[in-house]
Scaffold this motif. Sequence first.
Motif, PDB file in Angstrom:
ATOM      1  N   GLU A 140      37.540  40.454  37.469  1.00 29.20           N
ATOM      2  CA  GLU A 140      38.262  41.688  37.183  1.00 29.20           C
ATOM      3  C   GLU A 140      37.292  42.811  36.820  1.00 29.20           C
ATOM      4  O   GLU A 140      37.512  43.972  37.167  1.00 29.20           O
ATOM      5  N   THR A 141      36.213  42.443  36.119  1.00 31.21           N
ATOM      6  CA  THR A 141      35.184  43.420  35.771  1.00 31.21           C
ATOM      7  C   THR A 141      34.544  43.970  37.042  1.00 31.21           C
ATOM      8  O   THR A 141      34.290  45.176  37.155  1.00 31.21           O
ATOM      9  N   ALA A 142      34.310  43.098  38.014  1.00 34.34           N
ATOM     10  CA  ALA A 142      33.729  43.535  39.288  1.00 34.34           C
ATOM     11  C   ALA A 142      34.647  44.515  40.007  1.00 34.34           C
ATOM     12  O   ALA A 142      34.183  45.499  40.604  1.00 34.34           O
ATOM     13  N   VAL A 143      35.957  44.290  39.937  1.00 37.26           N
ATOM     14  CA  VAL A 143      36.914  45.204  40.564  1.00 37.26           C
ATOM     15  C   VAL A 143      36.815  46.586  39.909  1.00 37.26           C
ATOM     16  O   VAL A 143      36.783  47.609  40.591  1.00 37.26           O
ATOM     17  N   LEU A 144      36.740  46.611  38.583  1.00 35.70           N
ATOM     18  CA  LEU A 144      36.635  47.886  37.877  1.00 35.70           C
ATOM     19  C   LEU A 144      35.334  48.596  38.230  1.00 35.70           C
ATOM     20  O   LEU A 144      35.329  49.805  38.495  1.00 35.70           O
ATOM     21  N   ILE A 145      34.229  47.871  38.259  1.00 28.98           N
ATOM     22  CA  ILE A 145      32.944  48.481  38.610  1.00 28.98           C
ATOM     23  C   ILE A 145      32.995  49.049  40.023  1.00 28.98           C
ATOM     24  O   ILE A 145      32.540  50.174  40.276  1.00 28.98           O
ATOM     25  N   GLY A 146      33.568  48.297  40.953  1.00 31.29           N
ATOM     26  CA  GLY A 146      33.693  48.786  42.326  1.00 31.29           C
ATOM     27  C   GLY A 146      34.561  50.031  42.420  1.00 31.29           C
ATOM     28  O   GLY A 146      34.256  50.975  43.153  1.00 31.29           O
ATOM     29  N   ALA A 147      35.656  50.042  41.660  1.00 31.37           N
ATOM     30  CA  ALA A 147      36.544  51.208  41.668  1.00 31.37           C
ATOM     31  C   ALA A 147      35.844  52.426  41.083  1.00 31.37           C
ATOM     32  O   ALA A 147      35.960  53.533  41.619  1.00 31.37           O
TER      33      ALA A 147
END
Length: 169
Positions: A140-147
């Motif tokens: 989920e952290t990776a999704v936020l960083i990508g966004a």
Amino acid sequence: MIREPLPHATPAMAKMVWQGLRGPRSSRKVSKKLIQAGFYAHHTTIARWRRRGWPATGKGKDSIDAARASVDVAVPILTGNPNTSTDELVNISEAKAQLERLSEKELITAAARQALVTITVVEEEFNAQLPKLVNEKPAETAVLIGALAALIEATTDALRQQAFTSPKS
């Protein structure tokens, strides 16, 4: 009770969700996650976007809006509330007033201005929770960083485009 239609997801949002999935990925899973977050995209549309390389939705304000929507999908990780939006985080932030006092020259357009405020506030909250998030919710952290990266890229592109199209002083 009449339900309002869900806002449409963008290819950038779908890509972020796709990249954040664990295990076997499918367009149906992405569609379901987007619906859970309050956005709509049919699984066949997601599959088409993926085949086409997650096409951009446009330049300038449109790409900023699409990227901000991607951050809206990812930001609930910071609060634990699936209904949290970036606007809510920005509005409760103590930094909002200070950031909004920055000159138009520094923040060039209204869309870029809001995006920059959003980026700053979300990054502050993200940094405050970083150790916990990385340990407990790495996908989920990776999704936020990508966004956030997509929003930064869209804002930079809009600012660059505005700089090239503005009359010289």
